[in-house]
Design a protein around this motif. Sequence first.
Motif, short mmCIF file in Angstrom:
data_model
loop_
_atom_site.label_atom_id
_atom_site.label_comp_id
_atom_site.label_asym_id
_atom_site.label_seq_id
_atom_site.Cartn_x
_atom_site.Cartn_y
_atom_site.Cartn_z
N PHE A 6 -10.57 36.31 -10.28
CA PHE A 6 -11.06 34.96 -10.05
C PHE A 6 -12.51 34.80 -10.49
O PHE A 6 -13.30 34.10 -9.87
N LEU A 7 -12.88 35.49 -11.58
CA LEU A 7 -14.25 35.44 -12.06
C LEU A 7 -14.67 34.00 -12.33
O LEU A 7 -13.96 33.23 -12.93
N GLY A 8 -15.88 33.67 -11.87
CA GLY A 8 -16.45 32.37 -12.19
C GLY A 8 -15.90 31.21 -11.41
O GLY A 8 -16.28 30.08 -11.68
N LEU A 9 -15.04 31.44 -10.46
CA LEU A 9 -14.46 30.32 -9.75
C LEU A 9 -15.05 30.15 -8.37
O LEU A 9 -14.45 29.58 -7.48
N ARG A 108 -6.99 16.58 0.13
CA ARG A 108 -8.04 17.44 0.70
C ARG A 108 -7.87 18.84 0.15
O ARG A 108 -6.75 19.33 0.00
N ILE A 109 -8.98 19.47 -0.16
CA ILE A 109 -8.96 20.86 -0.60
C ILE A 109 -9.83 21.68 0.34
O ILE A 109 -11.00 21.36 0.55
N LYS A 110 -9.23 22.70 0.92
CA LYS A 110 -9.98 23.63 1.77
C LYS A 110 -10.19 24.89 0.97
O LYS A 110 -9.23 25.54 0.56
N LEU A 111 -11.44 25.24 0.74
CA LEU A 111 -11.77 26.40 -0.09
C LEU A 111 -11.45 27.71 0.62
O LEU A 111 -11.46 27.78 1.85
N GLY A 112 -11.21 28.73 -0.18
CA GLY A 112 -10.98 30.05 0.35
C GLY A 112 -12.30 30.73 0.71
O GLY A 112 -13.38 30.13 0.56
N PRO A 113 -12.25 31.97 1.16
CA PRO A 113 -13.47 32.71 1.51
C PRO A 113 -14.45 32.73 0.34
O PRO A 113 -14.05 32.85 -0.81
N LEU A 117 -11.81 28.42 -5.06
CA LEU A 117 -10.51 27.75 -5.21
C LEU A 117 -9.45 28.81 -5.47
O LEU A 117 -8.63 28.69 -6.38
N SER A 118 -9.48 29.85 -4.69
CA SER A 118 -8.55 30.97 -4.83
C SER A 118 -8.65 31.81 -3.57
O SER A 118 -9.48 31.55 -2.70
N GLU A 119 -7.79 32.79 -3.47
CA GLU A 119 -7.82 33.74 -2.36
C GLU A 119 -7.95 33.03 -1.02
O GLU A 119 -8.92 33.19 -0.30
N GLY A 120 -6.97 32.23 -0.67
CA GLY A 120 -6.97 31.58 0.63
C GLY A 120 -7.24 30.09 0.60
O GLY A 120 -7.30 29.46 1.65
N ALA A 121 -7.40 29.50 -0.57
CA ALA A 121 -7.61 28.05 -0.65
C ALA A 121 -6.32 27.32 -0.29
O ALA A 121 -5.22 27.83 -0.49
N SER A 141 -4.21 29.06 -5.77
CA SER A 141 -5.02 30.05 -6.51
C SER A 141 -5.35 29.44 -7.87
O SER A 141 -4.52 28.80 -8.50
N LEU A 142 -6.58 29.64 -8.31
CA LEU A 142 -7.05 29.15 -9.59
C LEU A 142 -7.85 30.27 -10.24
O LEU A 142 -8.76 30.81 -9.62
N PHE A 143 -7.49 30.63 -11.48
CA PHE A 143 -8.16 31.76 -12.11
C PHE A 143 -8.06 31.67 -13.63
O PHE A 143 -7.24 30.93 -14.17
N ARG A 144 -8.91 32.45 -14.29
CA ARG A 144 -8.90 32.51 -15.75
C ARG A 144 -7.73 33.36 -16.23
O ARG A 144 -7.36 34.35 -15.60
N PRO A 145 -7.11 33.00 -17.37
CA PRO A 145 -6.05 33.85 -17.93
C PRO A 145 -6.60 35.20 -18.38
O PRO A 145 -7.78 35.32 -18.74
N ARG A 146 -5.75 36.18 -18.39
CA ARG A 146 -6.11 37.52 -18.86
C ARG A 146 -6.65 37.43 -20.29
O ARG A 146 -6.11 36.70 -21.12
#
Length: 194
Positions: A6-9, A108-113, A117-121, A141-146
């Motif tokens: 989840f780099l940069g998110l 509504r969006i509840k952010l993760g730790p 916008l990932s890992e628990g959002a 979960s929101l993340f950059r592609p490999r």
Amino acid sequence: MYRRDFLGLSLAALATPTFAAPRPYTLSGAGATITYTFQLNGAPVKGTVPIDTANLTIDSTNLAASTADVTADVRRARTGLIFATEALKSSSVLNAAAFPLARFQSTRIKLGPGGRLSEGAVVDGKLTLRGATRPVRFNASLFRPRGTKPGDFSTLNVKLSGQVNRRDFGATGYADLVDNTVAIAITAEIATTA
């Protein structure tokens, strides 16, 4: 497999000149699919519905203010069983002829730790199906592609998961064969339009 770091998110990483807020996204060429799973006579059955449109805005200065508005054409719903597919689209279930579009709008969006916008959002929103609109909640979960470079947010991957009760939307057909709870998983590749 996608990069799971989840780099940069996070807020700190997104607050860069290359990721100005707010930034609009839509489906990339890879598109998106809704996968649903229901119990038919006690056995799990999976099906898919392609997503037609997805308009998303990611606000780097206030990630919780990001938005999503997604539609899918339920006439294109499929399962691995032709009789189940036809029953699914029938007037007593999805009533696809009268209500061809399903729509999800985030509220509504509840952010993760760590403000991510990932890992628990969690994304809350309104799902309209069969002309009925009900509240729903998805884990997100929101993340950059490999293989993408750090700081490159031109393309992102989205994963959402949750469940709905089909009776809440009036999709009550075949109650003697099909459970009411339907699991939903959404995967999408989105690309910035700005």
